[in-house]
Design a protein around this motif. Structure first.
Motif, PDB file in Angstrom:
ATOM      1  N   GLY A 192       2.787 -27.357   0.901  1.00  0.00           N
ATOM      2  CA  GLY A 192       3.266 -25.991   0.792  1.00  0.00           C
ATOM      3  C   GLY A 192       4.778 -25.856   0.954  1.00  0.00           C
ATOM      4  O   GLY A 192       5.322 -24.764   0.915  1.00  0.00           O
ATOM      5  N   ARG A 193       5.435 -27.008   1.116  1.00  0.00           N
ATOM      6  CA  ARG A 193       6.839 -26.977   1.491  1.00  0.00           C
ATOM      7  C   ARG A 193       7.756 -26.162   0.595  1.00  0.00           C
ATOM      8  O   ARG A 193       8.547 -25.353   1.068  1.00  0.00           O
ATOM      9  CB  ARG A 193       7.382 -28.384   1.563  1.00  0.00           C
ATOM     10  N   ALA A 194       7.627 -26.384  -0.710  1.00  0.00           N
ATOM     11  CA  ALA A 194       8.524 -25.697  -1.653  1.00  0.00           C
ATOM     12  C   ALA A 194       8.309 -24.186  -1.536  1.00  0.00           C
ATOM     13  O   ALA A 194       9.273 -23.410  -1.519  1.00  0.00           O
ATOM     14  CB  ALA A 194       8.256 -26.173  -3.070  1.00  0.00           C
ATOM     15  N   ASP A 195       7.037 -23.787  -1.430  1.00  0.00           N
ATOM     16  CA  ASP A 195       6.740 -22.360  -1.327  1.00  0.00           C
ATOM     17  C   ASP A 195       7.246 -21.773  -0.007  1.00  0.00           C
ATOM     18  O   ASP A 195       7.721 -20.643   0.034  1.00  0.00           O
ATOM     19  CB  ASP A 195       5.227 -22.120  -1.437  1.00  0.00           C
ATOM     20  N   VAL A 196       7.136 -22.560   1.057  1.00  0.00           N
ATOM     21  CA  VAL A 196       7.621 -22.077   2.357  1.00  0.00           C
ATOM     22  C   VAL A 196       9.121 -21.811   2.266  1.00  0.00           C
ATOM     23  O   VAL A 196       9.611 -20.775   2.732  1.00  0.00           O
ATOM     24  CB  VAL A 196       7.316 -23.085   3.487  1.00  0.00           C
ATOM     25  N   ALA A 197       9.821 -22.732   1.624  1.00  0.00           N
ATOM     26  CA  ALA A 197      11.275 -22.564   1.493  1.00  0.00           C
ATOM     27  C   ALA A 197      11.598 -21.285   0.729  1.00  0.00           C
ATOM     28  O   ALA A 197      12.491 -20.521   1.113  1.00  0.00           O
ATOM     29  CB  ALA A 197      11.871 -23.778   0.782  1.00  0.00           C
ATOM     30  N   GLN A 198      10.858 -21.031  -0.347  1.00  0.00           N
ATOM     31  CA  GLN A 198      11.129 -19.838  -1.142  1.00  0.00           C
ATOM     32  C   GLN A 198      10.768 -18.558  -0.398  1.00  0.00           C
ATOM     33  O   GLN A 198      11.505 -17.574  -0.442  1.00  0.00           O
ATOM     34  CB  GLN A 198      10.383 -19.928  -2.478  1.00  0.00           C
ATOM     35  N   LEU A 199       9.630 -18.602   0.318  1.00  0.00           N
ATOM     36  CA  LEU A 199       9.255 -17.428   1.115  1.00  0.00           C
ATOM     37  C   LEU A 199      10.323 -17.152   2.169  1.00  0.00           C
ATOM     38  O   LEU A 199      10.731 -15.999   2.374  1.00  0.00           O
ATOM     39  CB  LEU A 199       7.891 -17.651   1.780  1.00  0.00           C
ATOM     40  N   CYS A 200      10.773 -18.211   2.837  1.00  0.00           N
ATOM     41  CA  CYS A 200      11.796 -18.036   3.872  1.00  0.00           C
ATOM     42  C   CYS A 200      13.065 -17.412   3.292  1.00  0.00           C
ATOM     43  O   CYS A 200      13.679 -16.550   3.923  1.00  0.00           O
ATOM     44  CB  CYS A 200      12.117 -19.366   4.544  1.00  0.00           C
ATOM     45  N   ALA A 201      13.430 -17.847   2.106  1.00  0.00           N
ATOM     46  CA  ALA A 201      14.643 -17.293   1.489  1.00  0.00           C
ATOM     47  C   ALA A 201      14.466 -15.800   1.216  1.00  0.00           C
ATOM     48  O   ALA A 201      15.392 -15.004   1.437  1.00  0.00           O
ATOM     49  CB  ALA A 201      14.950 -18.045   0.195  1.00  0.00           C
ATOM     50  N   VAL A 202      13.275 -15.409   0.775  1.00  0.00           N
ATOM     51  CA  VAL A 202      13.016 -13.990   0.497  1.00  0.00           C
ATOM     52  C   VAL A 202      13.046 -13.176   1.799  1.00  0.00           C
ATOM     53  O   VAL A 202      13.651 -12.101   1.865  1.00  0.00           O
ATOM     54  CB  VAL A 202      11.658 -13.815  -0.224  1.00  0.00           C
ATOM     55  N   VAL A 203      12.399 -13.725   2.839  1.00  0.00           N
ATOM     56  CA  VAL A 203      12.371 -12.999   4.122  1.00  0.00           C
ATOM     57  C   VAL A 203      13.783 -12.901   4.695  1.00  0.00           C
ATOM     58  O   VAL A 203      14.194 -11.846   5.198  1.00  0.00           O
ATOM     59  CB  VAL A 203      11.411 -13.685   5.122  1.00  0.00           C
ATOM     60  N   GLN A 204      14.516 -13.996   4.582  1.00  0.00           N
ATOM     61  CA  GLN A 204      15.887 -13.988   5.088  1.00  0.00           C
ATOM     62  C   GLN A 204      16.713 -12.901   4.394  1.00  0.00           C
ATOM     63  O   GLN A 204      17.492 -12.190   5.031  1.00  0.00           O
ATOM     64  CB  GLN A 204      16.528 -15.347   4.836  1.00  0.00           C
ATOM     65  N   HIS A 205      16.504 -12.776   3.104  1.00  0.00           N
ATOM     66  CA  HIS A 205      17.218 -11.755   2.350  1.00  0.00           C
ATOM     67  C   HIS A 205      16.838 -10.359   2.827  1.00  0.00           C
ATOM     68  O   HIS A 205      17.704  -9.487   2.999  1.00  0.00           O
ATOM     69  CB  HIS A 205      16.925 -11.926   0.860  1.00  0.00           C
ATOM     70  N   ALA A 206      15.553 -10.170   3.087  1.00  0.00           N
ATOM     71  CA  ALA A 206      15.085  -8.864   3.592  1.00  0.00           C
ATOM     72  C   ALA A 206      15.711  -8.569   4.960  1.00  0.00           C
ATOM     73  O   ALA A 206      16.089  -7.430   5.254  1.00  0.00           O
ATOM     74  CB  ALA A 206      13.556  -8.857   3.696  1.00  0.00           C
ATOM     75  N   PHE A 207      15.824  -9.605   5.795  1.00  0.00           N
ATOM     76  CA  PHE A 207      16.465  -9.442   7.106  1.00  0.00           C
ATOM     77  C   PHE A 207      17.911  -8.989   6.920  1.00  0.00           C
ATOM     78  O   PHE A 207      18.389  -8.101   7.620  1.00  0.00           O
ATOM     79  CB  PHE A 207      16.465 -10.776   7.869  1.00  0.00           C
TER      80      PHE A 207
END
Ligand SMILES: Nc1ncnc2c1ncn2[C@@H]1O[C@H](COP(=O)(O)OP(=O)(O)O)[C@@H](O)[C@H]1O
Ligand SMILES: [Mg+2]
Length: 375
Positions: A162-177
């Motif tokens: 799931g690593r690649a997806d985790v990285a992308q999700l984190c980037a989206v959440v970080q942007h929302a933050f």
């Protein structure tokens, strides 16, 4: 009359009758939701070994969020994560928000904040990280107006596929933050595997998350986790018996449930739990843990890994020296170091001090010793 049923929940991922010893963590996670964007606990990373209670803390965090009228999307970090979020996870939240107020009751476990039902709004039907970002923006634009937000939980964050997806999700959440959107994020995984993940370039965001290391329960917390459900389910138990059970759990939440359950089942019709019930129940629980906890953990291992744990299990003390493992395996330091690292990542062993390792799971050594030819 049928004897009372066991209140304990001896399986992974199921919430126990009493969540004991996690008050401080849960208070901090709850406060972070109340405090607003920018609060440290809005991104949380929980680590701890198999059976220590990570999934239960995530479940409790979700309950805290729902109590506050937040929406929750609960995921596992396996392949396809991003697709599940954009196809199912977020669209389902949008459906919730569209529900007419009269049908709200039917939505399990939810009480939408006033005014949030019956909303007319469309979620962009898109996929990929860009789609996820636009969907999250659309949702939080509305939620923000109603003083709530979205909690995203991510379990098994160490899963490699799931690593690649985790990285992308984190980037989206970080942007929302960064945009100060009402988003909170809580992830959980095995300690060394998470360490490995953080060391890779997956996400500076995860690295900055508030870290919670889940420890075994204190004796007092383990006793409470055993005593309270027994009394509430209508049987009596003396403190000496509670203490003996708690000691046998090593504070390990999974063992709290298995031991509580097996002790209960010795004679459910007896009004009081006796020392004999405890003795027989603990023995049965350790056998059950052999099937449900130890054997699957060993079955996951490669031949080399198994040779390593077998070499460790020759010791009768709580730890093994790396030098002894090298000698017993007849392998050089480099080989043994590689397997040592693999087993640490798998969450099976941990360094106890320099040059020494111990098993992370109680009774694993005894389990291996009792089946010398099996693995
Ligand atoms: N705080 C707790 N108090 C009592 N039992 C717990 C607690 N946390 C977890 N458990 C029990 O321990 C077992 C393992 O919990 P789980 O959350 O699945 O562990 P993990 O996700 O870390 O592998 C479950 O049976 C659960 O009911
Ligand atoms: Mg879990």
């Amino acid at each position: 009359m049928a004897p009372p049923r066991s209140p304990f929940r001896p399986s992974f991922g199921t919430s126990p009758p009493l969540v004991s010893g996690r008050d401080a963590i849960l208070a901090e996670l709850g406060d972070a939701l109340d405090a607003g964007p920018g609060a440290a606990g809005r991104a949380a990373l929980l680590t701890g070994n198999r059976g220590i209670g990570k999934t239960v803390v995530l479940n409790e965090a979700e309950a805290l969020a729902r109590e506050r009228g937040w929406l929750v999307v609960s995921e596992t970090a396996t392949a396809g994560l991003l697709d599940r979020l954009t196809h199912d996870g977020l669209p389902e939240l949008a459906d919730l928000m569209r529900q007419a107020p009269s049908s709200r009751r039917r939505v399990r476990g939810f009480s939408l904040p006033s005014g949030l039902g019956g909303l007319e709004f469309e979620l962009p039907a898109e996929t990929g990280p860009g789609g996820l970002r636009r969907q999250l923006n659309a949702l939080t634009d509305v939620l923000d107006e109603h003083g709530t937000g979205v909690l995203v939980t991510l379990d098994e964050v160490h899963a490699r596929d799931g690593r690649a997806d985790v990285a992308q999700l984190c980037a989206v959440v970080q942007h929302a933050f960064r945009e100060e959107r009402p988003v909170a994020f809580a992830a959980a995984g095995l300690p060394a595997a998470v360490q490995d993940l953080l060391a890779s370039d997956v996400s500076t965001f995860l690295r900055r998350a508030r870290r919670f290391v889940l420890e075994p329960l204190t004796p007092v917390a383990a006793e409470e986790a055993l005593r309270v459900p027994i009394l509430q389910a209508g049987r009596e138990v003396a403190e000496a018996e509670v203490a003996a059970m708690a000691l046998a759990t090593h504070g390990y939440p999974y063992l709290v449930q298995v031991i509580g359950d097996q002790v209960w089942r010795q004679d459910p019709a007896a009004p009081r739990i006796t020392a004999d019930h405890v003795r027989a129940g603990v023995a049965a629980a350790v056998r059950e843990a052999g099937f449900a906890l130890h054997e699957p953990a060993i079955n996951d291992l490669s031949e080399g890994d198994r040779a390593f744990v077998r070499a460790m299990a020759e010791d009768d003390t709580g730890e093994s020296s790396i030098a002894d493992v090298e000698r017993r395996m007849g392998r050089d330091h480099g080989y043994v170091s590689r397997y040592r690292a693999r087993l640490i990542v798998a969450g099976l062993v941990e360094p106890s001090r320099r040059g020494y390792l111990r098993f992370t799971i109680p009774y694993l050594r005894e389990f291996l010793q009792s089946r010398p030819d099996h693995f």
